[in-house]
Design an enzyme around this catalytic site. Structure first.
Site, PDB file in Angstrom:
ATOM      1  N   ALA A  77      -6.845 -26.295  17.050  1.00 40.56           N
ATOM      2  CA  ALA A  77      -5.571 -26.310  16.347  1.00 40.56           C
ATOM      3  C   ALA A  77      -4.481 -25.374  16.977  1.00 40.56           C
ATOM      4  O   ALA A  77      -3.305 -25.524  17.008  1.00 40.56           O
ATOM      5  CB  ALA A  77      -5.357 -26.223  14.802  1.00 40.56           C
ATOM      6  N   ASN A 157      -3.861 -22.312   4.764  1.00 37.38           N
ATOM      7  CA  ASN A 157      -5.273 -21.942   4.946  1.00 37.38           C
ATOM      8  C   ASN A 157      -5.583 -20.646   3.930  1.00 37.38           C
ATOM      9  O   ASN A 157      -6.778 -20.493   3.746  1.00 37.38           O
ATOM     10  CB  ASN A 157      -5.672 -21.605   6.404  1.00 37.38           C
ATOM     11  CG  ASN A 157      -4.381 -20.703   7.067  1.00 37.38           C
ATOM     12  OD1 ASN A 157      -3.292 -20.778   7.006  1.00 37.38           O
ATOM     13  ND2 ASN A 157      -4.875 -19.442   7.221  1.00 37.38           N
ATOM     14  N   GLN A 185      -5.979 -27.872   7.909  1.00 38.68           N
ATOM     15  CA  GLN A 185      -6.679 -27.650   6.632  1.00 38.68           C
ATOM     16  C   GLN A 185      -6.630 -28.882   5.876  1.00 38.68           C
ATOM     17  O   GLN A 185      -7.041 -28.834   4.574  1.00 38.68           O
ATOM     18  CB  GLN A 185      -6.124 -26.372   5.776  1.00 38.68           C
ATOM     19  CG  GLN A 185      -6.257 -25.085   6.592  1.00 38.68           C
ATOM     20  CD  GLN A 185      -7.740 -24.687   6.275  1.00 38.68           C
ATOM     21  OE1 GLN A 185      -8.677 -25.235   5.549  1.00 38.68           O
ATOM     22  NE2 GLN A 185      -7.912 -23.604   7.015  1.00 38.68           N
ATOM     23  N   SER A 205      -8.039 -29.909  14.043  1.00 34.88           N
ATOM     24  CA  SER A 205      -9.291 -29.195  14.421  1.00 34.88           C
ATOM     25  C   SER A 205     -10.372 -29.635  13.904  1.00 34.88           C
ATOM     26  O   SER A 205     -10.563 -30.011  12.916  1.00 34.88           O
ATOM     27  CB  SER A 205      -8.944 -27.609  13.978  1.00 34.88           C
ATOM     28  OG  SER A 205     -10.042 -26.778  14.250  1.00 34.88           O
ATOM     29  N   HIS A 207     -13.708 -28.096  13.712  1.00 37.18           N
ATOM     30  CA  HIS A 207     -14.485 -27.050  12.904  1.00 37.18           C
ATOM     31  C   HIS A 207     -13.799 -26.800  11.631  1.00 37.18           C
ATOM     32  O   HIS A 207     -14.802 -26.177  10.717  1.00 37.18           O
ATOM     33  CB  HIS A 207     -14.631 -25.847  13.618  1.00 37.18           C
ATOM     34  CG  HIS A 207     -13.684 -24.848  13.776  1.00 37.18           C
ATOM     35  ND1 HIS A 207     -13.647 -23.685  12.783  1.00 37.18           N
ATOM     36  CD2 HIS A 207     -12.441 -24.671  14.369  1.00 37.18           C
ATOM     37  CE1 HIS A 207     -12.580 -23.219  13.009  1.00 37.18           C
ATOM     38  NE2 HIS A 207     -11.879 -23.573  13.985  1.00 37.18           N
ATOM     39  N   THR A 245     -11.055 -30.352  32.290  1.00 34.57           N
ATOM     40  CA  THR A 245     -12.180 -31.532  32.174  1.00 34.57           C
ATOM     41  C   THR A 245     -12.403 -31.397  30.494  1.00 34.57           C
ATOM     42  O   THR A 245     -12.647 -30.424  29.988  1.00 34.57           O
ATOM     43  CB  THR A 245     -13.269 -31.081  32.907  1.00 34.57           C
ATOM     44  OG1 THR A 245     -12.978 -31.238  34.454  1.00 34.57           O
ATOM     45  CG2 THR A 245     -14.575 -32.145  32.643  1.00 34.57           C
ATOM     46  N   CYS A 331      -7.621  -4.600   6.305  1.00 37.64           N
ATOM     47  CA  CYS A 331      -9.048  -4.502   7.028  1.00 37.64           C
ATOM     48  C   CYS A 331      -9.929  -5.453   6.752  1.00 37.64           C
ATOM     49  O   CYS A 331     -10.971  -5.466   7.540  1.00 37.64           O
ATOM     50  CB  CYS A 331      -9.355  -3.091   6.925  1.00 37.64           C
ATOM     51  SG  CYS A 331      -8.254  -1.812   7.177  1.00 37.64           S
TER      52      CYS A 331
HETATM   53  C1  LIG Z   1      -8.291 -22.608  11.686  1.00 40.76           C
HETATM   54  C2  LIG Z   1      -6.821 -23.007  11.675  1.00 40.76           C
HETATM   55  C3  LIG Z   1      -6.010 -23.017  12.807  1.00 40.76           C
HETATM   56  C4  LIG Z   1      -6.883 -22.653  14.031  1.00 40.76           C
HETATM   57  O1  LIG Z   1      -7.560 -23.666  14.399  1.00 40.76           O
HETATM   58  P1  LIG Z   1      -8.710 -23.403  15.737  1.00 40.76           P
HETATM   59  O2  LIG Z   1      -9.034 -24.751  15.913  1.00 40.76           O
HETATM   60  O3  LIG Z   1      -9.665 -22.583  15.026  1.00 40.76           O
HETATM   61  O4  LIG Z   1      -7.616 -22.928  16.850  1.00 40.76           O
HETATM   62  C5  LIG Z   1      -4.602 -23.144  12.777  1.00 40.76           C
HETATM   63  N1  LIG Z   1      -4.042 -23.296  11.804  1.00 40.76           N
HETATM   64  C6  LIG Z   1      -4.707 -23.708  10.414  1.00 40.76           C
HETATM   65  C7  LIG Z   1      -3.838 -24.064   9.217  1.00 40.76           C
HETATM   66  C8  LIG Z   1      -5.962 -23.386  10.418  1.00 40.76           C
HETATM   67  O5  LIG Z   1      -6.606 -23.316   9.227  1.00 40.76           O
END
Ligand SMILES: *Cc1c(COP(=O)(O)O)cnc(C)c1O
Length: 387
Positions: A77, A157, A185, A205, A207, A245, A331
């Site tokens: 993302a 997020n 999200q 995204s 993951h 690629t 932190c």
């Molecule tokens: C995790 C996240 C991203 C970044 O996604 P990646 O695939 O880790 O680069 C961007 N925006 C939001 C709201 C996210 O939760």
């Protein structure tokens, strides 16, 4: 106190989600057995990989109501947001020079916007209310003939609130302004339909939805004729919008994660709503001094961001090592200072420092939720006695 076999308990699903076993299984053949380059057109090694990538593209498209040729694979993302904002800005700033976004967006959106300011564009950062939501009247008043692009995330997020993107996108479509949403999200967690919702660009995204890290996508609406300037130059893959690629195993994993999410979204959501109610019911009673940050109902229930009055943030985190959660304190993350999102919704610094984000997801169990509640109540009580 309820006992629990595996500690620490993972409750940080907004940072990332565990890879679903079904996803891993779907990916396996594409690491070694089918190793072809999906862009090789002269032999079956390439065709095999290409077929898998295209099937995955179709599954991703289908989860958001798009067609396959509107999905551009990226590394995640972050890259999709960069491509949407920098790409659209660079392609069309001679035509319209303003980008509107929101103070509580993800850093990769805010930093991409800042870069476009350096390149001469006018950037407007809209505020949010104490509930974390953009006010639609303020939003409508900000739209004018110079606005090229609006970028507003679907689900935040940090605090989980759901922005009224459908209403915003409808206003933008009327005024021929491109509407982009960071849906990292939201994907697989709430119904999304880019046609019905009038969305021109959407960042995704893998993951965050039980897929692999390192892959994501940008949806680009064909009919809008939006064509962002590519950020990466090279062999012209992905319709020239994103050279390089593709990683077939990652693409296949993303597709499978979407397929699973489509089937399980409703059940996942129902379970998470129960957990949310249980945790809020136990913790957020006035005499405990615990408050839920962000809108109480217009939110994704797997994100519970709370502040605990009168407690030291660092002590709090160190006393709950058994829970893998995230914090709004200084932190706790790579960036120092209390969370800019909590600041934007007016949470005072001492409460922002004493905040926790409890992230729940598909693998969260009843026993884990019970344990987390007992554990948090105990930790809060003990810290209060010492304070
Ligand atoms: C995790 C996240 C991203 C970044 O996604 P990646 O695939 O880790 O680069 C961007 N925006 C939001 C709201 C996210 O939760």
């Amino acid at each position: 106190m309820a006992d629990i076999p595996n500690r620490p308990i993972y409750m940080d699903y907004q940072a990332t989600t565990p890879l679903d076993e079904r996803v891993l299984e779907a990916m396996m053949p594409y690491f070694a057995e089918h190793f072809g380059n999906p862009h090789s057109t002269t032999h079956s090694f390439g065709w095999m990989a290409e077929e898998a990538v295209e099937k995955a593209r179709g599954r991703i498209a289908s989860l958001i109501g798009a067609s396959a040729d509107e999905i551009i694979f990226t590394s995640g993302a972050t890259e999709a947001n960069n491509l949407a904002i920098k790409g659209m800005g660079r392609a069309y700033s001679h035509h319209r020079n303003t980008i509107i976004t929101v103070e509580t967006e993800h850093k990769c959106v805010l930093e991409s916007a800042t870069q476009m300011a350096r390149e001469g564009m006018n950037i407007v950062y809209l505020p949010v209310g104490a509930d974390g939501l953009v006010d639609l009247d303020i939003f409508a008043a900000a739209l004018n003939d110079d606005v090229l692009l609006v970028s507003v995330m679907a689900v935040n997020n940090e605090i989980g609130v759901i922005q009224p993107i459908r209403e915003m996108a409808a206003l933008c479509r009327e005024k021929r302004i491109f509407f982009h949403t960071d849906a990292a999200q939201a994907l697989g967690k709430m119904p999304l339909d880019v046609v019905d919702m009038n969305i021109d660009l959407m960042s995704l995204s893998a993951h965050k939805i039980y897929g692999p890290k390192g892959v994501g996508a940008l949806y680009v609406r064909r009919e809008s004729r939006a064509r962002p300037e590519p950020v990466l130059s090279g062999g012209g893959q992905e319709g020239g919008l994103r050279s390089g690629t593709l990683a077939p195993a990652l693409c296949v994993g993303f597709g499978e994660a979407c397929e699973v999410a489509a089937a399980e979204m409703d059940a996942d959501l129902e379970r998470l709503q129960c957990y949310f109610d249980r945790i809020i019911g136990a913790l957020c009673v006035p005499e405990r001094g615990v408050q839920l940050n962000g809108h109480q109902r217009q939110r994704f229930p797997g994100n519970i961001n709370i502040s605990i009055e009168g407690l030291d943030g660092e002590l709090l985190l160190s006393s709950i090592r058994d829970l893998a959660v995230s914090s709004g304190a200084a932190c706790a993350s790579a960036v120092s200072g209390p969370s800019y999102v909590l600041q934007a919704i007016g949470v005072p610094e001492n409460l922002a420092e004493a905040s926790l984000r409890i992230g729940l997801g598909r693998q969260t169990t009843d026993a884990e939720v019970d344990y987390a509640i007992d554990f948090l109540l105990q930790a809060i009580e003990q810290l209060r006695k010492k304070a």
